[in-house]
Design a protein around this motif. Structure first.
Motif, PDB file in Angstrom:
ATOM      1  N   ILE A  43     -35.536   8.585  -6.374  1.00 45.07           N
ATOM      2  CA  ILE A  43     -36.261   9.377  -5.375  1.00 45.07           C
ATOM      3  C   ILE A  43     -37.200  10.348  -6.086  1.00 45.07           C
ATOM      4  O   ILE A  43     -36.801  11.023  -7.037  1.00 45.07           O
ATOM      5  CB  ILE A  43     -35.256  10.185  -4.513  1.00 45.07           C
ATOM      6  CG1 ILE A  43     -34.301   9.240  -3.765  1.00 45.07           C
ATOM      7  CG2 ILE A  43     -35.972  11.157  -3.586  1.00 45.07           C
ATOM      8  CD1 ILE A  43     -34.914   8.416  -2.672  1.00 45.07           C
ATOM      9  N   VAL A  55     -40.896  12.784   0.551  1.00 40.02           N
ATOM     10  CA  VAL A  55     -39.950  12.090  -0.332  1.00 40.02           C
ATOM     11  C   VAL A  55     -40.416  10.649  -0.493  1.00 40.02           C
ATOM     12  O   VAL A  55     -40.946  10.063   0.447  1.00 40.02           O
ATOM     13  CB  VAL A  55     -38.527  12.110   0.290  1.00 40.02           C
ATOM     14  CG1 VAL A  55     -37.523  11.413  -0.611  1.00 40.02           C
ATOM     15  CG2 VAL A  55     -38.065  13.536   0.560  1.00 40.02           C
ATOM     16  N   HIS A 100     -38.195  20.653  -1.801  1.00 42.59           N
ATOM     17  CA  HIS A 100     -37.497  19.789  -0.831  1.00 42.59           C
ATOM     18  C   HIS A 100     -36.163  19.248  -1.355  1.00 42.59           C
ATOM     19  O   HIS A 100     -35.425  18.609  -0.596  1.00 42.59           O
ATOM     20  CB  HIS A 100     -38.384  18.602  -0.436  1.00 42.59           C
ATOM     21  CG  HIS A 100     -39.725  19.006   0.082  1.00 42.59           C
ATOM     22  ND1 HIS A 100     -39.884  19.972   1.055  1.00 42.59           N
ATOM     23  CD2 HIS A 100     -40.982  18.584  -0.244  1.00 42.59           C
ATOM     24  CE1 HIS A 100     -41.179  20.123   1.311  1.00 42.59           C
ATOM     25  NE2 HIS A 100     -41.860  19.301   0.543  1.00 42.59           N
ATOM     26  N   THR A 108     -39.642  13.675  -5.287  1.00 45.83           N
ATOM     27  CA  THR A 108     -39.964  14.691  -4.298  1.00 45.83           C
ATOM     28  C   THR A 108     -40.445  15.930  -5.036  1.00 45.83           C
ATOM     29  O   THR A 108     -40.534  15.927  -6.271  1.00 45.83           O
ATOM     30  CB  THR A 108     -38.747  14.976  -3.380  1.00 45.83           C
ATOM     31  OG1 THR A 108     -39.155  15.834  -2.316  1.00 45.83           O
ATOM     32  CG2 THR A 108     -37.586  15.605  -4.134  1.00 45.83           C
ATOM     33  N   VAL A 158     -35.257   7.809   3.982  1.00 45.26           N
ATOM     34  CA  VAL A 158     -36.509   8.405   3.480  1.00 45.26           C
ATOM     35  C   VAL A 158     -37.600   8.348   4.548  1.00 45.26           C
ATOM     36  O   VAL A 158     -38.267   9.357   4.829  1.00 45.26           O
ATOM     37  CB  VAL A 158     -36.968   7.709   2.171  1.00 45.26           C
ATOM     38  CG1 VAL A 158     -38.398   8.112   1.800  1.00 45.26           C
ATOM     39  CG2 VAL A 158     -36.008   8.044   1.023  1.00 45.26           C
ATOM     40  N   PHE A 210     -32.942  17.560   0.921  1.00 42.75           N
ATOM     41  CA  PHE A 210     -32.825  16.101   0.855  1.00 42.75           C
ATOM     42  C   PHE A 210     -31.480  15.687   0.237  1.00 42.75           C
ATOM     43  O   PHE A 210     -30.845  14.735   0.712  1.00 42.75           O
ATOM     44  CB  PHE A 210     -33.989  15.461   0.097  1.00 42.75           C
ATOM     45  CG  PHE A 210     -33.956  13.957   0.210  1.00 42.75           C
ATOM     46  CD1 PHE A 210     -34.334  13.328   1.379  1.00 42.75           C
ATOM     47  CD2 PHE A 210     -33.480  13.180  -0.850  1.00 42.75           C
ATOM     48  CE1 PHE A 210     -34.252  11.947   1.523  1.00 42.75           C
ATOM     49  CE2 PHE A 210     -33.389  11.796  -0.719  1.00 42.75           C
ATOM     50  CZ  PHE A 210     -33.778  11.180   0.468  1.00 42.75           C
TER      51      PHE A 210
END
Length: 400
Positions: free
Chosen positions: A312, A300, A318, A314, A288, A322
């Motif tokens: 996570i 992120v 994205h 975000t 990250v 990712f």
């Protein structure tokens, strides 16, 4: 009148969500009432991906209270279960203090059946969803309305936050009786539609140290925890609420990561120390930070509860890249089912520059799968009676 043993029970089924704290709750000032040493803030995850389903049946023909969790009968005398049952029954009697009502209904025994659609005790806040669902369903069965988060809190602290959708704060409160230690919605689930959440499941095993005992040891031995509760969290709560309201992802993300890191620092500062993160967790943290560094902005964020699974945060745009990075650096076993479950994720290519910027050796099978989700609503009633987990005899329909 002879007792009719085959009287049809009153059956209600509800679902409740998992929540993920971005400002962590760790430590109680009162064990029995589950009163925290600091306030906390969480995001409620969508029930399409993660939920507990609970059916409660009540009938005069039931001989005793019984509970089945994930297909297995459990001991209903657990003090926290008893607290929730006792409180709901007490409120039901109080609110229905009407001579025309049949008060014997409130003394009928209950059968409870509950299932999670995710691994229990794997650091995925299963007790929060479980107790929120239990309290919400019992309240429906007994006709109790109004503020329920204070009752859910007595089952599992973080359960009070699962009583609402969207972004939720648990206000620690000041009173000795806990009457002011309640959850409150900060913003609804519709507030920030671009926000996405990825649960990176590194392990579905039980935690080596459960949250309850871990917290007790931290409160007794960690000086950092005391400093955190008194001097750090109050300011962070205000900043986090502001970041959520403004939909300021960079501020939200930085606070989320710092608070997760400080929570795990208090676990290390506990004596003997508690390790919830493993080597895969540490690699996710590196991934990250290097990903964000590559782009020169915070795209992120990670947070970890009392377990090795990363959650996570975000923004929607994205997610594909990712997820591709996660798949590249933690390659899954080939042909072993879906790596990404939940909300669909488009394919994306990883640039060589990005791979080099992240720059560590892949860890095969480090992450078993990813659950792709978003913020979602609070508990709700299931209207479809075919979804009941208990049959008309008050027993689980299916207990394999």
């Amino acid at each position: 009148m002879p007792e009719n043993c085959m009287e049809k029970p009153n059956i209600v089924t509800c679902t409740a969500p998992v929540n993920i704290a971005v400002i962590k709750y760790w430590g109680k000032r009162n064990e029995e009432l589950i009163l925290p040493i600091n306030s906390s803030l969480s995001v409620t995850l969508h029930q399409d991906q993660l939920k507990t389903t609970t059916t409660v049946a009540t009938s005069r023909s039931f001989q005793e209270d019984r509970i089945w969790l994930n297909g297995k009968e459990e001991d209903i005398s657990h003090p926290r279960l008893q607290s929730c049952l006792r409180e709901i029954r007490r409120l039901a009697r109080k609110r229905h203090n009407d001579p025309s009502l049949d008060s014997t209904v409130f003394s009928h025994k209950v059968h409870i059946c509950s299932v999670n659609n995710f691994p229990t005790a794997a650091g995925l806040a299963s007790s929060a969803a479980g107790f929120a669902c239990l309290v919400y369903t019992l309240a429906r069965v007994f006709g109790v309305e109004g503020e329920l988060s204070g009752i859910a809190r007595q089952g599992s602290g973080s359960a009070c936050r699962s009583m609402y959708g969207g972004f939720v704060q648990w206000i620690m409160g000041q009173q000795g009786d806990g009457k002011d230690s309640l959850a409150q919605q900060v913003e609804p689930e519709t507030h920030w539609p671009e926000l996405r959440i990825l649960v990176l499941v590194a392990s579905a095993e039980r935690k080596p140290v459960g949250s309850t005992s871990g917290m007790q040891t931290s409160v007794q031995t960690s000086c950092l925890l005391k400093h955190r509760a008194e001097s750090v969290v109050p300011g962070r709560m205000l900043e986090m609420i502001e970041a959520v309201r403004r939909k300021d992802f960079a501020a939200f993300a930085e606070l989320t990561m710092k608070d997760s890191n400080q929570f795990h620092a208090t676990c290390l500062d506990t004596y003997p120390p508690i390790f919830y993160l493993n080597s895969v967790s540490h690699q996710v943290i590196n991934l990250v930070h290097r990903y964000n560094q590559h782009y020169g902005e915070t795209r992120v964020a990670y947070t970890f509860d009392a377990g090795p699974n990363a959650v996570i945060f975000t923004l929607q745009q994205h997610v594909p890249e990712f997820v591709q990075a996660v798949q590249h650096f933690f390659p899954p076993e080939t042909n072993k089912g879906q790596f990404v479950k939940g909300l669909p994720v488009n394919n994306a290519a990883l640039s060589e520059e990005l791979k080099q910027a992240i720059g560590f050796e892949p860890t095969p099978k480090g992450i078993r799968y990813v659950i792709s989700t978003k913020a979602g609503p609070g508990p709700c009633v299931v209207e479809d009676h075919t979804q009941h987990l208990l049959g008309s005899d008050g027993l689980p329909k299916n207990t394999e």
